[in-house]
Write an enzyme that holds these catalytic residues in place. Sequence first.
Site, PDB file in Angstrom:
ATOM      1  N   ARG A  16      19.769 -64.783  -2.997  1.00 44.91           N
ATOM      2  CA  ARG A  16      19.862 -64.236  -1.636  1.00 44.91           C
ATOM      3  C   ARG A  16      19.092 -65.136  -0.672  1.00 44.91           C
ATOM      4  O   ARG A  16      17.916 -65.419  -0.903  1.00 44.91           O
ATOM      5  CB  ARG A  16      19.298 -62.819  -1.592  1.00 44.91           C
ATOM      6  CG  ARG A  16      19.443 -62.195  -0.207  1.00 44.91           C
ATOM      7  CD  ARG A  16      18.882 -60.808  -0.169  1.00 44.91           C
ATOM      8  NE  ARG A  16      19.660 -59.866  -0.933  1.00 44.91           N
ATOM      9  CZ  ARG A  16      19.146 -58.754  -1.462  1.00 44.91           C
ATOM     10  NH1 ARG A  16      17.872 -58.490  -1.304  1.00 44.91           N
ATOM     11  NH2 ARG A  16      19.913 -57.933  -2.126  1.00 44.91           N
ATOM     12  N   TYR A  57      23.078 -47.210  -1.480  1.00 48.73           N
ATOM     13  CA  TYR A  57      22.426 -47.927  -0.380  1.00 48.73           C
ATOM     14  C   TYR A  57      23.407 -48.906   0.274  1.00 48.73           C
ATOM     15  O   TYR A  57      23.627 -48.870   1.482  1.00 48.73           O
ATOM     16  CB  TYR A  57      21.205 -48.679  -0.916  1.00 48.73           C
ATOM     17  CG  TYR A  57      20.352 -49.308   0.160  1.00 48.73           C
ATOM     18  CD1 TYR A  57      19.510 -48.531   0.946  1.00 48.73           C
ATOM     19  CD2 TYR A  57      20.391 -50.685   0.382  1.00 48.73           C
ATOM     20  CE1 TYR A  57      18.728 -49.109   1.939  1.00 48.73           C
ATOM     21  CE2 TYR A  57      19.610 -51.269   1.372  1.00 48.73           C
ATOM     22  CZ  TYR A  57      18.781 -50.471   2.141  1.00 48.73           C
ATOM     23  OH  TYR A  57      18.006 -51.052   3.119  1.00 48.73           O
ATOM     24  N   ARG A  97      15.056 -64.641  -3.963  1.00 49.29           N
ATOM     25  CA  ARG A  97      15.006 -63.872  -2.725  1.00 49.29           C
ATOM     26  C   ARG A  97      14.360 -64.777  -1.668  1.00 49.29           C
ATOM     27  O   ARG A  97      13.688 -65.754  -2.013  1.00 49.29           O
ATOM     28  CB  ARG A  97      14.159 -62.595  -2.874  1.00 49.29           C
ATOM     29  CG  ARG A  97      14.719 -61.541  -3.816  1.00 49.29           C
ATOM     30  CD  ARG A  97      16.015 -60.929  -3.322  1.00 49.29           C
ATOM     31  NE  ARG A  97      16.463 -59.833  -4.190  1.00 49.29           N
ATOM     32  CZ  ARG A  97      17.268 -59.983  -5.241  1.00 49.29           C
ATOM     33  NH1 ARG A  97      17.691 -61.170  -5.600  1.00 49.29           N
ATOM     34  NH2 ARG A  97      17.635 -58.920  -5.946  1.00 49.29           N
TER      35      ARG A  97
HETATM   36  N1  UDP Z   1      11.755 -57.536  -9.474  1.00 52.89           N
HETATM   37  C1  UDP Z   1      10.982 -57.954 -10.538  1.00 52.89           C
HETATM   38  N2  UDP Z   1       9.911 -57.190 -10.915  1.00 52.89           N
HETATM   39  C2  UDP Z   1       9.544 -56.048 -10.252  1.00 52.89           C
HETATM   40  C3  UDP Z   1      10.341 -55.627  -9.149  1.00 52.89           C
HETATM   41  C4  UDP Z   1      11.435 -56.390  -8.796  1.00 52.89           C
HETATM   42  O1  UDP Z   1      11.262 -59.001 -11.156  1.00 52.89           O
HETATM   43  O2  UDP Z   1       8.558 -55.428 -10.653  1.00 52.89           O
HETATM   44  C5  UDP Z   1      12.911 -58.355  -9.062  1.00 52.89           C
HETATM   45  C6  UDP Z   1      14.215 -57.596  -8.918  1.00 52.89           C
HETATM   46  O3  UDP Z   1      14.915 -57.545 -10.152  1.00 52.89           O
HETATM   47  C7  UDP Z   1      14.940 -58.415  -7.878  1.00 52.89           C
HETATM   48  C8  UDP Z   1      13.822 -58.996  -7.015  1.00 52.89           C
HETATM   49  O4  UDP Z   1      12.635 -58.868  -7.774  1.00 52.89           O
HETATM   50  O5  UDP Z   1      15.644 -59.489  -8.489  1.00 52.89           O
HETATM   51  C9  UDP Z   1      13.641 -58.251  -5.689  1.00 52.89           C
HETATM   52  O6  UDP Z   1      13.538 -56.877  -5.961  1.00 52.89           O
HETATM   53  P1  UDP Z   1      13.164 -55.813  -4.842  1.00 52.89           P
HETATM   54  O7  UDP Z   1      13.224 -54.472  -5.503  1.00 52.89           O
HETATM   55  O8  UDP Z   1      11.919 -56.205  -4.162  1.00 52.89           O
HETATM   56  O9  UDP Z   1      14.299 -55.930  -3.744  1.00 52.89           O
HETATM   57  P2  UDP Z   1      15.888 -56.138  -3.727  1.00 52.89           P
HETATM   58  O10 UDP Z   1      16.421 -56.268  -5.135  1.00 52.89           O
HETATM   59  O11 UDP Z   1      16.424 -54.939  -3.026  1.00 52.89           O
HETATM   60  O12 UDP Z   1      16.046 -57.402  -2.979  1.00 52.89           O
END
Ligand code: UDP
Length: 315
Positions: free
Chosen positions: A275, A144, A210
């Site tokens: 982030r 990605y 995030r």
């Molecule tokens: N995350 C979590 N539990 C979940 C799904 C995601 O704690 O069931 C965490 C994941 O490890 C990350 C954050 O939430 O640190 C955001 O994850 P997401 O998949 O939404 O997006 P991305 O990592 O692409 O920002």
Amino acid sequence: MRILVTGGAGFLGSHLVDRLLDEGHEVIALDNLQTGSRDNVAHVAGHRRFSFVEHDVIRPYEVGPLDRIYNLACAASPPRYQADPIHTTLTSVLGVVHALEYGNEQRARVLQASTSEVYGDPDVHPQPEDYRGNVNPHGPRACYDEGKRCAESLVMDHHRTRGTEVRIARIFNTYGPRMDLDDGRVVSTFIVQALRGVPLTIYGDGSQTRSLCYVDDLIDGLVRLMEHPTETGPINLGNPVELTVRELADRVRELTGSESPLGRRPLPVDDPRQRRPVIDRARRLLGFEPRVALHDGLVRTIEDFRVRLGVTRAA
Ligand code: UDP
């Protein structure tokens, strides 16, 4: 205008379709339905200015004259884009080549949906556009991240060598109604778990952060960037209000009234620790301003999830 939205049956794409139809444009949504769904555009299916084309952007397409192309097609949640990682890279790389070639031929402006993932696991915080990132080029997220980075390179090379009119939006985490119920993203996953009364799966210790942007705000930023007369970007679009995953879990439990406990799962490989966008450029150049507070956005999103899950109150 006549506008193509690739990924138009996806989460962001379908909200963009709504906005563009509301503005009076003719809109074509093109989607391979890998992660998008006809349900997302069912409410506009009979609209006289809307059409849908089932197609995968890794192959070229021809949809008649165009003024604008929003190139949004790509699986975007980690479990989904990692399910077929080679296809993910090809979607970003070939997808943008096809958008740029068609856009150039049609004299249409092309907006590429890039991502905060170009910054990888950032060692500069918060992230301004001139930060070049910290991406593992061969890890499980690379399909990605590197696909989207390569797409940015192709966009600017097309602009410099062929004069194609381009825009690059770096989209940070976005949430809202119509998110796929089981795309594995943190917002959708926590809401579904809270409404079903099962443990919320916190990855790692939940201290990673995030910054979550409500979908309407994000779409407004995309349109502002596309319609800016000269600015190519890249421009960060998102909401700089940052929270930890653990804090998000608490907010979701509180707003759903759920008794779900918190559960733990291992932190995925290369999961970014932090982030948060710097959006000074978007504010200054586009007049962009996120308006929907996290509380209000989550309330609207939870309501939409309740309806789709058929749950009247939290378990
Ligand atoms: N995350 C979590 N539990 C979940 C799904 C995601 O704690 O069931 C965490 C994941 O490890 C990350 C954050 O939430 O640190 C955001 O994850 P997401 O998949 O939404 O997006 P991305 O990592 O692409 O920002």
